[in-house]
Design an enzyme around this catalytic site. Structure first.
Site, PDB file in Angstrom:
ATOM      1  N   GLY A  26       0.777  -1.224  -0.085  1.00 47.89           N
ATOM      2  CA  GLY A  26      -0.136   0.011   0.090  1.00 47.89           C
ATOM      3  C   GLY A  26       0.862   1.350   0.025  1.00 47.89           C
TER       4      GLY A  26
ATOM      5  CG  HIS B 262       5.507   5.272  -4.725  1.00 44.80           C
ATOM      6  ND1 HIS B 262       6.047   4.417  -5.699  1.00 44.80           N
ATOM      7  CD2 HIS B 262       5.916   4.702  -3.726  1.00 44.80           C
ATOM      8  CE1 HIS B 262       6.866   3.578  -5.401  1.00 44.80           C
ATOM      9  NE2 HIS B 262       7.007   3.633  -4.166  1.00 44.80           N
TER      10      HIS B 262
ATOM     11  CG  HIS C 267       3.392   0.663  -5.460  1.00 41.33           C
ATOM     12  ND1 HIS C 267       3.689   1.845  -4.519  1.00 41.33           N
ATOM     13  CD2 HIS C 267       4.101  -0.406  -4.800  1.00 41.33           C
ATOM     14  CE1 HIS C 267       4.268   1.550  -3.514  1.00 41.33           C
ATOM     15  NE2 HIS C 267       4.525   0.135  -3.493  1.00 41.33           N
TER      16      HIS C 267
END
Ligand code: PAF
Length: 282
Positions: free
Chosen positions: A31, A34, A37
């Site tokens: 998680g 940014h 990802h």
């Protein structure tokens, strides 16, 4: 885009997709997403009908005194970004869903050799935690392929070996590191940096590039280059953990004859541990 928290619900939904003959790509994350990802999600979306992004801050891969409690949890913002990137399903389980018997009772996956050294030496148990949760995610989602960032170079090597050794029927896809304009590798941990530290941080990538140039020019003494790079980071105010020049395949110290070489670095800036790497082929 749907978000599910339970394994039962995840399996029910994925069974439906599989019955329709859809291909499934997985992007495992912790998680606080940014651009790095999101580039993994886009890559997965190019090749798969269904993209599952998992969001799970995995307690097993954090050591004592590390940032498990303070690790940023930003599910609502993450969901917005994932939706825009073409993600299909978010799997955000709780720790008790993943480890119902608790961490101490959890069967673990140990990947020898490539887990040793570098981050494995500085963070005992880290890669066992990563290999364990990734193999569980592979079993939970049963994707055709999974995408991981090359920023975590050793992690990618550990996962590739785990998949090979355990004959896991999942293709592991690496995706290039996404950088800020000043070269700093995008990372969720960059958010910990103070404005002053953020200004200093690009020295990590600069040092990687300058050292790589010297290797490409034929500098014969790789150990001396490691020492110079470490000194440079210290001088800039970082506390280097390691700066290692390795064979890209074995992750063992490189020799000047190696054609595929990777420079691996980890350094603390204040309390933030930054990692980065750069590969060259000669
Ligand atoms: O790279 C990460 O964010 C994590 O190590 C991973 C692969 C999601 C496993 O928890």
């Amino acid at each position: 885009m749907r978000t599910v928290h339970s394994l039962k619900e995840l399996r029910t939904i994925l069974r439906g997709y599989r019955r329709q003959g859809k291909t499934i790509g997985l992007v495992p994350t912790m998680g606080n997403l940014h651009e790095g990802h999101i580039s993994l999600v886009r890559k997965a979306a190019e090749a798969a009908d269904i993209v599952v992004t998992s969001i799970f801050v995995n307690p097993m891969q954090f050591g004592a005194g590390e940032d498990l409690e303070s690790y940023p949890r930003t599910l609502a913002e993450d969901q917005e970004q994932l939706e825009a990137a073409g993600n299909t399903l978010v799997f955000a389980p709780t720790a008790s869903e993943v480890y119902p018997d608790g961490l101490a009772q959890q069967t673990q996956v140990i990947v020898p050799d490539v887990s040793d050294g570098h981050c494995g030496a500085s963070r005992p148990g880290h890669f066992e935690g990563v290999a364990t949760v990734v193999s569980m995610l592979f079993n939970m989602v049963q994707p055709d392929f999974a995408v991981f960032g090359e920023k975590d170079f050793q992690q990618l090597a550990v996962i590739r070996k785990m998949v090979r050794d355990l004959m896991v029927p999942v293709e592991v896809v690496g995706a290039p590191t996404i950088r800020e304009t000043d070269g700093l590798a995008k990372s969720s941990r960059n958010g910990y940096l103070s404005p002053a530290e953020r200004k200093v941080a690009p020295v990590v990538y600069r040092t990687l590039r300058e050292t790589a140039e010297k290797i490409e020019e034929g500098h014969p003494d790789l150990q001396a280059l490691e020492q110079d790079a470490t000194a440079k980071l210290s001088k800039a105010g970082l506390r280097p953990d390691y700066f290692n020049i390795v064979n890209s395949r074995t992750l063992k110290p490189a020799t000047p004859e190696d054609s595929d070489i990777t420079l691996l670095v980890a350094a603390f800036l204040g309390t933030t541990r930054l990692i980065d790497n750069l590969s060259i082929t000669r």
